[in-house]
Scaffold this active site. Structure first.
Site, PDB file in Angstrom:
ATOM      1  N   SER A 228       0.839  -1.184  -0.002  1.00  0.00           N
ATOM      2  CA  SER A 228       0.090   0.103  -0.064  1.00  0.00           C
ATOM      3  C   SER A 228       0.886   1.378   0.078  1.00  0.00           C
ATOM      4  O   SER A 228       2.135   1.226   0.404  1.00  0.00           O
ATOM      5  CB  SER A 228      -0.823  -0.095   1.283  1.00  0.00           C
TER       6      SER A 228
ATOM      7  N   TYR B 219      -2.202  -0.378  10.736  1.00  0.00           N
ATOM      8  CA  TYR B 219      -2.335  -0.772   9.099  1.00  0.00           C
ATOM      9  C   TYR B 219      -1.018  -0.243   8.241  1.00  0.00           C
ATOM     10  O   TYR B 219      -0.240  -1.283   7.766  1.00  0.00           O
ATOM     11  CB  TYR B 219      -3.385  -0.173   8.567  1.00  0.00           C
TER      12      TYR B 219
END
Length: 252
Positions: free
Chosen positions: A142, A155
């Site tokens: 990501s 995350y």
């Protein structure tokens, strides 16, 4: 078609980038092994693959469980004899929250899927690919693995770990015919990102900073699938250990 006679395993195949990539790889000639925790959506992706003339199977699995990961890898090899492409894509997003209010259970949930799941997938697929002497692995990281996003530190840490796995394993396997790269999406129009807006509406917490979609829109999952197809193919034959941003300028 560039991926004809290739066997591709895709985790998180039931929706979003995983579904779009499954359809793209099948459309390029690959036979697909679709993996998802959600049986209904996974089988729906398989139906879509077959409707466009593709071939494949679906295997239900929780990617954080060792025996279930071994099972989907074994099913792929038992059914098709090899694994040429592994899109190690399954992942979940964190609930936005101040760092000190993150529950240990939330930490464990994120790390189990995003870190352990990626590790286990690589561990068992790499054994198959090393025996073959070839293969391409694409790990979904990501933009949050390159720079942090506000209020999702766990995350972000999980996706930094994915990039660490990618680079470390790429170094180990560079001279063994196996390429390992990381895909870093920015905002993508999926069920996961749709859930973020719901969190803001119902959760009562909104981060102090929200990333700027510089192109004025989220990506279509098909745009990420194009890069997955490229990294899976021989067009990317000299790429390994790369961290590929497909983020519409989000990180600028």
């Amino acid at each position: 078609m560039e991926l004809t006679n290739k066997i591709a395993v895709i985790t998180g195949a039931g929706s979003g980038i995983g579904r779009a990539s499954s359809l793209k790889l099948a459309g390029e000639g690959a036979t697909v092994v679709l993996v998802d925790f959600n049986k209904e959506t996974g089988e729906e992706t398989l139906k879509l693959v077959k409707e466009q003339g593709g071939e494949g199977i679906f295997v239900q699995a929780d990617v954080s469980k060792d025996e279930e990961v071994q099972n989907y890898v074994n099913k792929a090899v038992e059914t098709y004899g090899r694994i040429d492409v592994f899109f190690n894509n399954a992942g979940i997003i964190q609930k936005f929250a101040p760092f000190t209010s993150v529950e240990e259970s939330e930490f464990d949930r994120i790390m189990a899927i995003n870190v352990k799941g990626v590790f286990l997938g690589m561990k068992y697929v790499l054994k198959v690919m090393e025996e073959q002497g070839s293969g391409s692995i694409i790990n979904t990281a990501s933009t949050a693995g390159v720079r942090p996003e506000h209020s999702v530190a766990v995350y972000s840490a999980s996706k930094h770990a994915v990039i660490g796995f990618t680079k470390g394993a790429a170094l180990e396997y560079a001279n063994k015919g196996i390429r390992i790269n990381a895909l870093c999406p920015g905002g993508v129009q999926t069920a996961l990102t749709a859930s973020v807006a719901t969190q803001f509406e119902k959760g009562g917490y909104v981060p102090e900073e929200i990333s700027n979609m510089r192109m004025g829109r989220y990506a279509d999952p098909k745009e990420l699938a194009e890069m997955v197809s490229f990294l899976a193919s021989d067009r990317a034959s000299y790429m390994t250990g790369s961290v590929v941003l497909v983020d519409g300028g989000l990180t600028l």
